[in-house]
Each structure stands twice: as structure tokens, then as C-alpha cells.
Design an enzyme around this catalytic site. Structure first.
Site, PDB file in Angstrom:
ATOM      1  N   CYS A  34     120.690  40.614 -53.719  1.00  0.00           N
ATOM      2  CA  CYS A  34     121.570  39.458 -53.693  1.00  0.00           C
ATOM      3  C   CYS A  34     122.975  39.915 -53.366  1.00  0.00           C
ATOM      4  O   CYS A  34     123.508  40.793 -54.009  1.00  0.00           O
ATOM      5  CB  CYS A  34     121.560  38.724 -55.027  1.00  0.00           C
ATOM      6  SG  CYS A  34     120.015  37.857 -55.320  1.00  0.00           S
ATOM      7  N   GLY A  71     123.025  37.403 -61.906  1.00  0.00           N
ATOM      8  CA  GLY A  71     123.773  36.841 -60.795  1.00  0.00           C
ATOM      9  C   GLY A  71     122.936  36.413 -59.610  1.00  0.00           C
ATOM     10  O   GLY A  71     123.447  35.776 -58.693  1.00  0.00           O
ATOM     11  N   CYS A  72     121.665  36.724 -59.592  1.00  0.00           N
ATOM     12  CA  CYS A  72     120.807  36.348 -58.477  1.00  0.00           C
ATOM     13  C   CYS A  72     120.681  34.821 -58.451  1.00  0.00           C
ATOM     14  O   CYS A  72     120.323  34.213 -59.452  1.00  0.00           O
ATOM     15  CB  CYS A  72     119.428  37.004 -58.613  1.00  0.00           C
ATOM     16  SG  CYS A  72     118.344  36.649 -57.223  1.00  0.00           S
ATOM     17  N   LYS A  73     120.976  34.217 -57.311  1.00  0.00           N
ATOM     18  CA  LYS A  73     120.973  32.750 -57.217  1.00  0.00           C
ATOM     19  C   LYS A  73     119.603  32.161 -57.495  1.00  0.00           C
ATOM     20  O   LYS A  73     119.494  31.100 -58.108  1.00  0.00           O
ATOM     21  CB  LYS A  73     121.477  32.307 -55.848  1.00  0.00           C
ATOM     22  CG  LYS A  73     122.952  32.559 -55.658  1.00  0.00           C
ATOM     23  CD  LYS A  73     123.409  32.118 -54.276  1.00  0.00           C
ATOM     24  CE  LYS A  73     124.872  32.459 -54.065  1.00  0.00           C
ATOM     25  NZ  LYS A  73     125.320  32.082 -52.726  1.00  0.00           N
TER      26      LYS A  73
END
Length: 162
Positions: free
Chosen positions: A153, A11-13
């Protein structure tokens, strides 16, 4: 085109942009969760090469930002033990292609290593824009003064609450 083993925090952009760039370049990206991987000292150490210990750490990790962990004062052995206990301390991503392993996402180094040029004209503009960005850290800004919450994040804070 390479088969890229990619250890990330889901999920880390920043990780999403990194994977898009690799995929647009025609690489097969095989993703693993860095936080749940059953690391050993030897396996984890193999990603850091001859980098100084301070470069092994995720500067945005809550324990680093708070000052609880100071990477400047930690030797390699202690750093690895700490990272096995708290994988949020590990700089991301960890990347493996064949037998070669690296930490972080330095666009120039990765481009020289496996190539990051888009293989399809429809991806060319997007890839060129991504390659001009700093893809080393999270995607929320370069100064890292924002709130990382648990793990670095905002959008996955809930994952790490007990």
C-alpha cells in the site's frame, strides 16, 4: 455479534474497508499488526486450513510481484519459514473468531460465517456498497498493476524503509 481478531497491515485501505464492514455488522474488531506479530509456524499455519500454498501468499507483496518469490513452486514448510522472515508475504487479513481462523476477506464466506449485514439502518447503504466490492486485496484497483511500494500500500511505504 462476534469478537473478531483481525491481523492487518496498518493503514492499508482495503483493511480499513474490511474493518468498517465488520464494525457496521455489530462485530467487535480487535486489531493486531500482522507485520510485528510474533508468529510461530504453528500459529501462522492455523489460518490457512486446507487452502493450497499459493493462496497463502499476498500476491501484491513486492517480492512476489518482482518474481523473486514464486508461490507456485514453494512447499508449505518453506512458505511458512519465508513468511516468518518476511511477513509482507502473508496474505491479508488473517481473521479469527473463537477457534476458527481464516485468511483473506471473501465477503460471501465471511457473511455466511459471522454475518456482514449492517445492524443499524444508518450503516445499511454503506455496508451494501462495500459488500459489492472486491475486498480481497488493496483498495487501489482490481488489476494490481499500480505501484504497491514496500508492502502493498502506497500510503505506508515509509514504515518499512530502513
Amino acid at each position: 455479534m462476534a469478537r473478531v481478531i483481525f491481523y492487518e497491515k496498518p493503514g492499508c485501505k482495503g483493511g480499513i474497508k474490511q474493518k468498517v464492514l465488520l464494525t457496521a455488522a455489530g462485530h467487535e474488531v480487535v486489531v493486531y499488526n500482522l507485520l510485528t506479530e510474533p508468529w510461530t509456524v504453528e500459529k501462522l499455519r492455523s489460518f490457512f486450513g486446507d487452502r493450497p500454498v499459493i493462496e497463502w501468499f499476498n500476491k501484491a507483496a513486492p517480492r512476489v510481484k518482482s518474481g523473486e518469490v514464486n508461490p507456485e513452486n514453494i512447499n508449505a514448510e518453506n512458505a511458512l519459514v519465508m513468511m516468518l522472515r518476511d511477513p509482507l508475504l502473508i496474505r491479508r487479513p488473517l481473521i479469527q473468531v473463537g477457534d476458527k481462523r481464516e485468511v483473506g476477506f471473501d465477503v460471501e464466506k465471511i457473511d455466511a460465517w459471522i454475518g456482514l449485514k449492517a445492524v443499524d439502518d444508518s450503516f445499511k447503504e454503506m455496508s451494501e456498497k462495500l459488500m459489492q466490492q472486491n475486498l480481497q486485496g488493496c483498495a487501489n484497483g482490481h488489476n494490481h498493476d499500480h505501484d504497491h511500494g514496500k508492502g502493498g500500500c502506497k500510503n505506508h511505504e515509509k514504515e518499512h524503509q530502513h
